[in-house]
Design a protein around this motif. Sequence first.
Motif, PDB file in Angstrom:
ATOM      1  N   SER A 119     -75.884 -20.452  -1.321  1.00 16.21           N
ATOM      2  CA  SER A 119     -74.623 -20.264  -0.602  1.00 16.21           C
ATOM      3  C   SER A 119     -74.583 -20.973   0.738  1.00 16.21           C
ATOM      4  N   SER A 122     -71.716 -23.621   1.173  1.00 14.23           N
ATOM      5  CA  SER A 122     -70.382 -23.040   1.343  1.00 14.23           C
ATOM      6  C   SER A 122     -70.263 -22.264   2.635  1.00 14.23           C
ATOM      7  N   LEU A 123     -71.345 -21.578   3.025  1.00 16.54           N
ATOM      8  CA  LEU A 123     -71.301 -20.807   4.264  1.00 16.54           C
ATOM      9  C   LEU A 123     -71.207 -21.715   5.485  1.00 16.54           C
ATOM     10  N   VAL A 126     -67.646 -21.965   6.251  1.00 15.93           N
ATOM     11  CA  VAL A 126     -67.181 -20.736   6.891  1.00 15.93           C
ATOM     12  C   VAL A 126     -67.571 -20.727   8.363  1.00 15.93           C
ATOM     13  N   PHE A 245     -64.807 -13.392   3.349  1.00 19.06           N
ATOM     14  CA  PHE A 245     -65.017 -14.723   2.797  1.00 19.06           C
ATOM     15  C   PHE A 245     -66.487 -14.942   2.470  1.00 19.06           C
ATOM     16  N   VAL A 246     -67.368 -14.545   3.389  1.00 17.18           N
ATOM     17  CA  VAL A 246     -68.804 -14.682   3.182  1.00 17.18           C
ATOM     18  C   VAL A 246     -69.257 -13.844   1.991  1.00 17.18           C
ATOM     19  N   SER A 248     -67.507 -12.830  -0.547  1.00 17.71           N
ATOM     20  CA  SER A 248     -66.991 -13.365  -1.817  1.00 17.71           C
ATOM     21  C   SER A 248     -67.826 -14.554  -2.292  1.00 17.71           C
ATOM     22  N   ILE A 249     -68.289 -15.388  -1.353  1.00 20.22           N
ATOM     23  CA  ILE A 249     -69.149 -16.523  -1.729  1.00 20.22           C
ATOM     24  C   ILE A 249     -70.466 -16.016  -2.311  1.00 20.22           C
ATOM     25  N   HIS A 252     -69.896 -14.513  -5.766  1.00 18.79           N
ATOM     26  CA  HIS A 252     -69.668 -15.551  -6.775  1.00 18.79           C
ATOM     27  C   HIS A 252     -70.990 -16.179  -7.218  1.00 18.79           C
ATOM     28  N   ASN A 253     -71.856 -16.496  -6.277  1.00 17.38           N
ATOM     29  CA  ASN A 253     -73.143 -17.105  -6.627  1.00 17.38           C
ATOM     30  C   ASN A 253     -74.054 -16.152  -7.369  1.00 17.38           C
TER      31      ASN A 253
END
Length: 302
Positions: A119, A122-123, A126, A245-246, A248-249, A252-253
């Motif tokens: 993550s 993606s983070l 963010v 948001f964090v 959810s990422i 998902h992973n």
Amino acid sequence: MVLAVIFANCVVLATDDPTRSEQEKWQEVADIVFQSLYTVELLIKIFALGFVFNKGAYLRDPWNIFDFLIIGFGYLEYLSIDMGGFDLRPLRVLRVLRTIQRVTSIEGVNTLFTALIDSFGSLLYVGIIYVFFLVLFAIAGFQLWNDSLKKRCRNTATNQFEDTGTLCGKFSCSNGYECAYYGSSPNFGLSHFDNFFASLLVVFTTSTGEGWGKIQKAVIEAHGSYVVVFFEAILFIEFHFLQKFVLSILKHNVSQLHEENKKNTMLPFITNTMKKYKPLGTFRKTLLNPKSPGNGKPQPNQ
């Protein structure tokens, strides 16, 4: 067994007093015992896997390199090497990091740890959004309340400021007092909007959810209740937008890793089952191609 040794080592490190120049006798003995156990584990692995040159050797695994360095640093404390007054004892704390290797061997923890690493990309985005909002609110605070948190009520007769620490500006002082320039902002002069970096520090402190109440109270005393919108907006963006948001990422992973683990577990099972029951495969071919030989119908004479 190794995890229990590491846990016991953590307990011993927790009892160490960093203000003392020397350890107690039992702590020195415990350090030698733990260092010896780690060395024995290292030698067993090297003997079983090889050191570095063969395939699958000890130093070809990043975790083993990490262990090797920690154990090597542990021996520096016992060698008579002049480090220029540098104390090597804090390096023993690195042994605690070996728990990461052991904990990640647990399937569920390994999944979470891998998802966290996956993550990071993606983070990072963010984090960019988070910094953008910090800068945006810092500029707004700097433009709105520059040099405004340094006024206190002063006695007109004695020319002494009140010791209550209450600011003035929006709220007038009582009779016999006047609102005058005090020269120092709240929280030992750290909480103010006099420049961009000080304003950024206030906004960052507010976004953490710690200590923002006193800052908001001071700004309200100087400017009025409308400043609540400023601080509540920061908290809303942080706790109701960025944090979700964090999460959810990460979710998902983790879900993706669970699906991959299921596929990796079920595929060998299905393959072995089909190999075991070959008639099922023949029956399937018969259904798909009824004209093929072996479907039960008599064949014409040649």
